[in-house]
Design a protein around this motif. Structure first.
Motif, short mmCIF file in Angstrom:
data_model
loop_
_atom_site.label_atom_id
_atom_site.label_comp_id
_atom_site.label_asym_id
_atom_site.label_seq_id
_atom_site.Cartn_x
_atom_site.Cartn_y
_atom_site.Cartn_z
N TYR A 180 0.82 -1.20 0.00
CA TYR A 180 0.00 0.00 0.00
C TYR A 180 0.86 1.26 0.00
O TYR A 180 0.51 2.26 -0.63
N HIS A 225 -1.81 -9.97 -3.62
CA HIS A 225 -0.88 -8.86 -3.75
C HIS A 225 0.54 -9.42 -3.83
O HIS A 225 0.87 -10.39 -3.17
N ARG A 274 2.11 1.87 -3.51
CA ARG A 274 1.01 2.38 -4.33
C ARG A 274 0.71 3.84 -3.99
O ARG A 274 0.41 4.64 -4.88
N ARG A 276 -2.53 -2.43 -10.83
CA ARG A 276 -1.93 -1.62 -9.76
C ARG A 276 -0.42 -1.84 -9.65
O ARG A 276 0.16 -1.71 -8.59
N SER A 312 3.25 -0.97 -9.66
CA SER A 312 3.96 0.28 -9.41
C SER A 312 5.32 0.01 -8.78
O SER A 312 5.47 -0.93 -8.00
N PHE A 338 0.83 6.21 -7.09
CA PHE A 338 -0.48 6.63 -7.59
C PHE A 338 -0.93 7.97 -6.98
O PHE A 338 -1.31 8.88 -7.71
N THR A 377 -7.34 4.61 -5.91
CA THR A 377 -6.09 3.88 -5.68
C THR A 377 -6.31 2.63 -4.85
O THR A 377 -5.73 1.58 -5.10
N TYR A 378 -7.17 2.74 -3.84
CA TYR A 378 -7.51 1.62 -2.97
C TYR A 378 -9.01 1.39 -3.11
O TYR A 378 -9.80 2.30 -2.93
#
Length: 193
Positions: free
Chosen positions: A30, A58, A33, A84, A86, A37, A48-49
């Motif tokens: 997280y 994940h 991200r 997602r 990144s 993001f 984003t979430y």
């Protein structure tokens, strides 16, 4: 101290990708991200979430013990969706991205899937095609999101599941094991002679 992208290739043995199985790893994913993001691209937190974070697998990428990248995999009937993805700026080099992607492709194919789909804006779509072997999905319209200048294009990659892919015929013990650790006997499995 963070490694620069120009030197990260020299340290490939320090980079590892793992399936997230602990709260700490998920917090690391997280955080990556958020950096990429929220801060770099200005994507709202609500986008984003989302609720899909609770139904996804994940992946976290580390350089030694420092989190440097992440991706999320969602599972559908006959394909997996990689999203997602990144990486922190200093680790956005082809070797690191490819190493992470190969881990993800192996994980997806081990679960018996032979296709992975992703969506990317044109600049990133070129990278996915040239570096990772994706191809555009024919007859699919691009998708536009509010606040994004460029559309998202759908891309697909064909995979070859290995002979030991997880299926309904797999050993029962395998089906109880932790995601991605299917070959590791659980500490709870009784040893019978």
């Amino acid at each position: 101290m963070e490694k620069s992208a120009s030197t990260s290739g020299k340290h490939d043995n320090l980079i590892r990708a793992e399936v997230v199985t602990t709260p700490e790893q998920l917090l690391h994913a997280y955080a990556i991200r958020a950096i990429c993001f929220l801060e770099e691209h200005g994507v709202p937190a609500r986008q984003t979430y989302d609720g899909n974070d609770y139904q996804a697998t994940h992946i976290i990428v580390y350089a030694e013990d420092e989190p440097i990248g992440t991706a999320r995999i969602r599972w559908f009937k006959d394909f997996a969706k990689m999203e997602r993805t990144s990486f922190r700026k200093a680790w956005r080099d082809p070797r690191t991205i490819k190493k992470c992607a190969e881990f993800i492709f192996d994980h997806i194919s081990r679960k018996g899937y032979d296709r992975v789909i992703t969506h990317a804006q044109p600049t990133y779509a070129r990278l996915w095609r040239s570096l990772l072997g994706f191809r555009p999905v024919p007859n699919k319209d691009p998708l536009y999101f509010e606040g994004h200048d460029e559309p998202y294009l759908e891309l697909i990659k064909e995979l070859n599941p290995p002979k030991n892919a997880i299926t309904a015929d797999s050993d029962t013990a395998v089906l109880f094991r932790i995601e991605g650790q299917w070959d590791d006997r659980s500490e709870f499995e009784a040893r019978r002679t």
